[in-house]
Design a protein around this motif. Structure first.
Motif, PDB file in Angstrom:
ATOM      1  N   VAL A  33       0.855  -1.183   0.000  1.00 50.69           N
ATOM      2  CA  VAL A  33       0.000   0.000   0.000  1.00 50.69           C
ATOM      3  C   VAL A  33       0.895   1.238   0.000  1.00 50.69           C
ATOM      4  O   VAL A  33       1.711   1.430   0.910  1.00 50.69           O
ATOM      5  N   VAL A  45      -1.943  -0.821   8.065  1.00 48.85           N
ATOM      6  CA  VAL A  45      -1.498  -1.575   6.887  1.00 48.85           C
ATOM      7  C   VAL A  45      -0.729  -2.808   7.326  1.00 48.85           C
ATOM      8  O   VAL A  45      -0.960  -3.918   6.831  1.00 48.85           O
ATOM      9  N   LEU A 149      -9.068  -1.681   4.427  1.00 48.00           N
ATOM     10  CA  LEU A 149      -7.890  -2.554   4.387  1.00 48.00           C
ATOM     11  C   LEU A 149      -8.281  -4.018   4.560  1.00 48.00           C
ATOM     12  O   LEU A 149      -7.664  -4.908   3.968  1.00 48.00           O
ATOM     13  N   SER A 153      -7.194  -6.732   1.863  1.00 49.53           N
ATOM     14  CA  SER A 153      -6.321  -7.836   2.286  1.00 49.53           C
ATOM     15  C   SER A 153      -7.075  -9.159   2.387  1.00 49.53           C
ATOM     16  O   SER A 153      -6.452 -10.228   2.472  1.00 49.53           O
TER      17      SER A 153
END
Length: 375
Positions: A33, A45, A149, A153
């Motif tokens: 990212v 992250v 996120l 992910s």
């Protein structure tokens, strides 16, 4: 080659070749990212099992970005957008774009329109970040980012995972503070270009891996015998001083940067994230406590008081402001800060810097003259 040089060589290479570092992460199957300036919640992250990667522009000439930005937008954003438009970041999973200045707000819209292959995660932090309402707002925005996120992910982000990431980044901050303090005492071993390389490499490396290297470097510096420095000593202030031409001038003039107040530099490491039951609360509290940054709301000009303290604490002789060209927050700050320094008898120099600058000979003359004044 001694141990200090070996570690520095590795960090110099990474800081000078971020694309190669990025390719290594991608080849290993990592999701990456991109994190634009400033203060992206990198811990989130990392907690998602992805790699945060700093995007701070490049020393290139822009062409495509001129179709999106007027010429009076700072070169950090212009050159970052140029690279995005040319496909350099197409393999990133997403980019985080904070909204801490007007230019960044335009950057978000331009990125969405021009770089369609890379989704945007908006990082909206409260400008009135110290008050309870501001804290609540920032926490709510971090929750939104956490959800984005998780979708990118394809895994849940637990509070435990965030807490572990916070601890890892806090350890990096602690070790970097240790290194920066030792580097300020050993300008004969750590030039400004080396100091910059160690800091810059932190944006391109896994936090834990970077910490291992810098911890060893800091310990070696602490063991080194102190020696007197014959050249001038200064504190550097601004958003970034990462300009090759300017760094060369500092080195050529044997200018010792004994401390800094750079957004890209020590301000990234000065404060730990408090360990709270809800780790997002601690992350929001941390940005509320950061002082000395030109892009964070500072009505009392604590940046000036902090500069004066840094000069006296580090035994510096003066301050060099490295002002990003066309940066309104920095331009507004300069006059009151210069006045505050003058009242304390601290000389200062203003240098305007640009990622698209062809040369820095005018800056060289100014720095050489400033060094003579300090001597």
């Amino acid at each position: 080659m001694n141990s200090i040089e070996m570690i520095l060589d590795e960090l110099r290479f990474i800081s000078a070749h971020p694309k190669q570092q990025l390719e290594q992460y991608l080849a290993a199957g990592k999701k990456v990212v991109g994190c634009l300036p400033y203060y992206c919640p990198e811990e989130l992250v990392a907690a998602a099992g992805m790699v945060p990667f700093g995007l701070w522009g490049a020393e290139i000439q822009v062409s495509e970005a001129k179709r999106y930005f007027p010429p009076f937008i700072c070169s950090l954003l212009q050159t970052t957008l140029e690279l995005g438009l040319k496909g350099e970041f197409d393999r990133l999973t997403a980019v985080m774009i904070p909204l801490l200045c007007d230019s960044l707000k335009g950057m978000e819209a331009n990125w969405r329109y021009g770089v369609k292959n890379v989704p945007v995660i908006t990082v909206a932090q409260a400008q009135n970040r110290k008050m309870q309402a501001g804290l609540t707002f920032t926490i709510s925005q971090y929750r939104k980012i956490k959800k984005q996120l998780e979708e990118l992910s394809r895994r849940p982000i637990t509070d435990q995972a965030i807490a572990e990431a916070v601890k890892s980044y806090n350890e990096q901050r602690r070790v970097m503070r240790k290194f920066l303090a030792a580097a300020g005492k050993h300008p004969e071993l750590i030039s400004f270009s080396d100091r910059n390389a160690v800091v810059k490499s932190s944006y391109f490396m896994d936090a834990a891996a970077h910490t291992v290297k810098v911890r060893e470097l800091a310990e070696l510096l602490e063991q080194a015998a102190e020696s007197s420095w014959q050249g001038p000593k200064v504190v550097v202030s601004g958003i970034t001083a990462d300009y090759r031409g300017l760094i060369k001038i500092f080195n050529d003039c044997k200018l010792a940067v004994v401390d800094d107040q750079l957004t890209q530099g020590s301000l990234r490491f000065r404060l730990d994230v408090p360990l709270t039951a809800d780790p997002l609360v601690g992350m929001a509290e941390q940005i509320g406590k950061i002082e000395g940054c030109p892009v964070l709301f500072d009505p009392g000009k604590q940046r000036g008081h902090m500069l004066i303290h840094l000069v006296k604490q580090s035994d510096a002789q003066g301050v060099i402001f490295v002002q990003t060209k066309f940066c309104d927050p920095e331009e507004f700050d300069y006059v009151p800060l210069k006045s505050m320094l003058e009242k304390e008898g601290i000389p200062s120099l203003l240098i305007e810097a640009d990622k698209q600058a062809a040369n820095y000979e005018q800056a060289r003359t100014a720095v050489e003259t400033f060094c003579e004044i300090l001597s």
